[in-house]
Design a protein around this motif. Structure first.
Motif, PDB file in Angstrom:
ATOM      1  N   VAL A 270     -11.769  -3.021   7.126  1.00  0.00           N
ATOM      2  CA  VAL A 270     -12.120  -2.807   8.528  1.00  0.00           C
ATOM      3  C   VAL A 270     -13.050  -1.101   8.637  1.00  0.00           C
ATOM      4  O   VAL A 270     -13.340  -0.574   8.234  1.00  0.00           O
ATOM      5  CB  VAL A 270     -10.670  -2.472   9.447  1.00  0.00           C
ATOM      6  CG1 VAL A 270     -10.243  -3.695   9.194  1.00  0.00           C
ATOM      7  CG2 VAL A 270      -9.328  -1.514   8.621  1.00  0.00           C
ATOM      8  N   ALA A 271     -13.396  -0.963  10.064  1.00  0.00           N
ATOM      9  CA  ALA A 271     -13.722  -0.367  10.397  1.00  0.00           C
ATOM     10  C   ALA A 271     -13.051   1.014  10.937  1.00  0.00           C
ATOM     11  O   ALA A 271     -12.403   1.297  12.165  1.00  0.00           O
ATOM     12  CB  ALA A 271     -14.888  -0.581  11.811  1.00  0.00           C
TER      13      ALA A 271
ATOM     14  N   SER B 142      -1.416  12.986   3.241  1.00  0.00           N
ATOM     15  CA  SER B 142      -0.829  11.570   2.935  1.00  0.00           C
ATOM     16  C   SER B 142      -1.654  10.538   3.388  1.00  0.00           C
ATOM     17  O   SER B 142      -1.362   9.682   3.348  1.00  0.00           O
ATOM     18  CB  SER B 142       0.564  11.827   2.180  1.00  0.00           C
ATOM     19  OG  SER B 142       1.206  11.513   3.801  1.00  0.00           O
ATOM     20  N   MET B 143      -1.475  11.418   5.127  1.00  0.00           N
ATOM     21  CA  MET B 143      -1.802   9.376   5.962  1.00  0.00           C
ATOM     22  C   MET B 143      -2.715   9.923   5.879  1.00  0.00           C
ATOM     23  O   MET B 143      -2.929   8.913   6.299  1.00  0.00           O
ATOM     24  CB  MET B 143      -1.236  10.238   7.693  1.00  0.00           C
ATOM     25  CG  MET B 143       0.528  10.717   7.377  1.00  0.00           C
ATOM     26  SD  MET B 143       0.722  11.399   9.008  1.00  0.00           S
ATOM     27  CE  MET B 143       1.112  13.078   9.234  1.00  0.00           C
ATOM     28  N   HIS B 144      -4.164  10.492   5.529  1.00  0.00           N
ATOM     29  CA  HIS B 144      -4.988  10.354   5.825  1.00  0.00           C
ATOM     30  C   HIS B 144      -5.801   9.227   4.341  1.00  0.00           C
ATOM     31  O   HIS B 144      -6.166   8.547   4.384  1.00  0.00           O
ATOM     32  CB  HIS B 144      -6.430  11.825   4.991  1.00  0.00           C
ATOM     33  CG  HIS B 144      -7.118  11.757   5.474  1.00  0.00           C
ATOM     34  ND1 HIS B 144      -8.797  11.752   6.334  1.00  0.00           N
ATOM     35  CD2 HIS B 144      -8.266  11.665   4.068  1.00  0.00           C
ATOM     36  CE1 HIS B 144      -9.491  11.692   5.469  1.00  0.00           C
ATOM     37  NE2 HIS B 144      -9.520  11.224   4.510  1.00  0.00           N
ATOM     38  N   TYR B 145      -4.753   9.887   3.088  1.00  0.00           N
ATOM     39  CA  TYR B 145      -4.559   9.041   2.172  1.00  0.00           C
ATOM     40  C   TYR B 145      -5.127   7.203   2.032  1.00  0.00           C
ATOM     41  O   TYR B 145      -5.502   7.123   1.681  1.00  0.00           O
ATOM     42  CB  TYR B 145      -4.722   9.542   0.354  1.00  0.00           C
ATOM     43  CG  TYR B 145      -3.964   9.387  -0.336  1.00  0.00           C
ATOM     44  CD1 TYR B 145      -5.900   8.632  -1.275  1.00  0.00           C
ATOM     45  CD2 TYR B 145      -3.211   8.030  -0.772  1.00  0.00           C
ATOM     46  CE1 TYR B 145      -5.887   8.168  -2.564  1.00  0.00           C
ATOM     47  CE2 TYR B 145      -2.755   7.967  -2.062  1.00  0.00           C
ATOM     48  CZ  TYR B 145      -4.641   7.590  -2.389  1.00  0.00           C
ATOM     49  OH  TYR B 145      -3.980   6.755  -3.812  1.00  0.00           O
TER      50      TYR B 145
ATOM     51  N   LEU C 236       1.265  -1.119  -0.058  1.00  0.00           N
ATOM     52  CA  LEU C 236       0.057  -0.326   0.216  1.00  0.00           C
ATOM     53  C   LEU C 236       1.295   1.055  -0.104  1.00  0.00           C
ATOM     54  O   LEU C 236       0.440   2.571  -0.823  1.00  0.00           O
ATOM     55  CB  LEU C 236      -0.980  -0.260   1.086  1.00  0.00           C
ATOM     56  CG  LEU C 236      -2.193  -1.079   1.764  1.00  0.00           C
ATOM     57  CD1 LEU C 236      -2.758  -1.150   2.506  1.00  0.00           C
ATOM     58  CD2 LEU C 236      -3.257  -0.821   0.000  1.00  0.00           C
ATOM     59  N   SER C 237       2.335   1.256   0.967  1.00  0.00           N
ATOM     60  CA  SER C 237       2.769   2.373   0.731  1.00  0.00           C
ATOM     61  C   SER C 237       3.349   2.682  -1.160  1.00  0.00           C
ATOM     62  O   SER C 237       3.672   3.945  -1.172  1.00  0.00           O
ATOM     63  CB  SER C 237       3.870   1.958   1.651  1.00  0.00           C
ATOM     64  OG  SER C 237       5.278   1.201   0.859  1.00  0.00           O
TER      65      SER C 237
ATOM     66  N   ASP D 264      -8.464   1.119   4.658  1.00  0.00           N
ATOM     67  CA  ASP D 264      -9.853   0.395   5.168  1.00  0.00           C
ATOM     68  C   ASP D 264     -10.223   0.036   4.084  1.00  0.00           C
ATOM     69  O   ASP D 264     -10.830  -0.955   3.849  1.00  0.00           O
ATOM     70  CB  ASP D 264     -10.370   2.517   4.917  1.00  0.00           C
ATOM     71  CG  ASP D 264     -12.028   1.773   5.135  1.00  0.00           C
ATOM     72  OD1 ASP D 264     -12.554   1.200   5.793  1.00  0.00           O
ATOM     73  OD2 ASP D 264     -13.202   2.796   4.907  1.00  0.00           O
ATOM     74  N   ASP D 265     -10.043  -0.029   2.914  1.00  0.00           N
ATOM     75  CA  ASP D 265     -10.240  -0.120   1.439  1.00  0.00           C
ATOM     76  C   ASP D 265      -9.267  -1.799   0.865  1.00  0.00           C
ATOM     77  O   ASP D 265     -10.843  -2.912   0.787  1.00  0.00           O
ATOM     78  CB  ASP D 265     -10.188   0.085  -0.108  1.00  0.00           C
ATOM     79  CG  ASP D 265     -10.963   1.540   0.291  1.00  0.00           C
ATOM     80  OD1 ASP D 265     -11.792   1.928   1.139  1.00  0.00           O
ATOM     81  OD2 ASP D 265     -10.369   2.954  -0.594  1.00  0.00           O
TER      82      ASP D 265
END
Length: 420
Positions: A305-306, A291-294, A278-279, A300-301
């Motif tokens: 997870v919740a 960037s951290m939010h993305y 993912l990174s 999540d995708d």
């Protein structure tokens, strides 16, 4: 041996306070060995206590030590030990297995109920290793497998179709009365760029750790289990106990470390290599709130997870331009209390270096820029937030003033199994 650099006649910029006739002493690099064959002795390893482990291998300690260390504890409870090839700035550790015939890159040994329970040995990782020819990679895999069969005295089974991971792997397993082992690498022939090795690792475990070996956990911890992890002190601290420690090391990927720690804490099945994949999609190097939010959105995708966003860095400030935040400090405080009182740590994205912390940020590590850590508690008497950094032992429980923490915040999230 000492090496000296004489500044006389050399066209170098001198540091303040250093006279032209003075010399600088450079500490020589020290090379030590760590023979890891003990980790294949299942009949003894799973009875080994942390104290006994320190008799087998030398731990890294604070300050000077007579002999160079071979490993380090990742937490003060001594439930996680890590071997690294570069354990400090001037100490290299040569890690070997099977009579010193196979080099090892990194090892993490985990202790449960005071005894060694499982270990992961990494032979190759694309993120930290130099490139390797495909032929050498294949030969190493076969060499490790042949040695495992000889040491464990049992034939392996092909588990490639059974492992509970979304990253497709080639996996072979050995099962004995004393323990189990699984050797695996990414299936580079079937996924990703064909012919490109990404990782090779060996997982060994006590007989009762079969689910862990196969990548299957309990599927999520229950609310009653989380409530038992909350502790309160007479001094007013309220915090969540038992969040596993991961040292993000020199790579600086605090997002990956935080997610890994939470997944282990919540007992959510995962594979650390998935975070690495993912990174490559999420721009971790940007080190800002967006960037951290993305990256968390990608987590999540992928894992379903919740993930809840409580403070979004893109909507942090009011549109009026008055410099005020959409989320007040009181809302920030109540948010922390709400989730800590449930036993759920919060993912905290912030800007380092703006305000003091207890203990202070280590001078040799990251001291500025975007960072991600876990909020695990609060103290209403001292108006502090309690947090944990993914930097190894000594960083399990730290604190900062609530006002300062609020001002430094870039984003706040919770990540848990469904239903919490």
């Amino acid at each position: 041996m000492e090496f000296e650099i004489d500044f006389i006649g050399m066209n170098l910029t001198r540091m303040p306070g250093v006279k032209p006739t003075e010399s600088i002493t450079i500490a020589p690099r020290v090379v030590v060995e760590a023979d890891l064959d003990y980790l294949m002795n299942f009949s003894e390893l799973w009875r080994c206590t942390p104290d006994e482990f320190e008799q087998k291998y030398r731990p890294k300690v604070v300050g000077q030590q007579a002999e160079s260390p071979q490993f380090e504890w990742l937490n003060v409870e001594k439930s996680r030990a890590r071997f690294l090839r570069k354990i400090s700035t001037n100490v290299d550790v040569v890690l070997t297995l099977f009579g010193k015939s196979v080099p090892v890159e990194e090892v993490v040994v985990e202790f449960m109920d005071g005894r060694a329970a499982r270990a992961t040995l990494s032979f190759y990782s694309q993120g930290t290793s130099k490139g390797i020819p495909l032929t050498d990679f294949t030969n190493t895999f076969r060499n490790v497998g042949a040695n495992l069969g000889r040491v464990l005295n049992v034939s392996p089974s092909n588990l490639s179709a059974s492992v509970g991971q979304t990253v497709k792997t080639v996996s072979w397993g050995w099962k004995t009365a004393h323990g189990i082992a699984m050797l695996e690498h990414n299936d580079y022939a079937a996924s990703g760029p064909a012919g490109k090795p990404e990782f090779m690792r060996l997982k060994v475990a006590a007989p009762d750790q079969g689910d862990w070996i196969m990548g299957r956990l309990t599927g999520g911890v229950q609310p009653t289990g989380l409530a038992k992890k909350i502790t309160a002190t007479p001094e007013g601290d309220v915090y969540v106990l038992g969040v596993p420690m991961v040292d993000q090391g020199s790579e600086g990927y605090s997002e990956i470390a935080c997610c890994q720690r939470l997944f282990e804490f919540m007992q959510i099945p995962f594979d650390k290599r998935q975070f690495t994949q993912l990174s490559r999609v999420a721009p971790l190097g940007a080190k800002n709130g967006a960037s951290m939010h993305y990256f968390l959105g990608k987590v999540d995708d992928t894992f379903k997870v919740a993930l809840k966003t409580h403070i979004d860095p893109k909507q942090l400030m009011n549109n009026s331009g008055d410099g005020k935040r959409r989320v007040s400090q009181r809302q920030f405080s109540l948010l922390i209390k709400q989730y800590v009182d449930k036993g759920i740590p919060l993912i905290w994205a912030l800007e380092l270096g703006r305000f003091p912390e207890e203990p202070p940020l280590p001078a040799e590590g990251q001291t500025t820029g975007g960072h991600m850590r876990l909020i695990i508690g609060y103290n209403t008497e001292t108006n502090q937030i309690l947090f944990s950094d993914s930097w190894g032992a000594g960083h399990e429980l730290k604190r900062m003033g609530e006002t300062e923490g609020y001002e430094a915040t870039l984003g706040v999230y919770t990540l848990s199994s469904s239903g919490l």
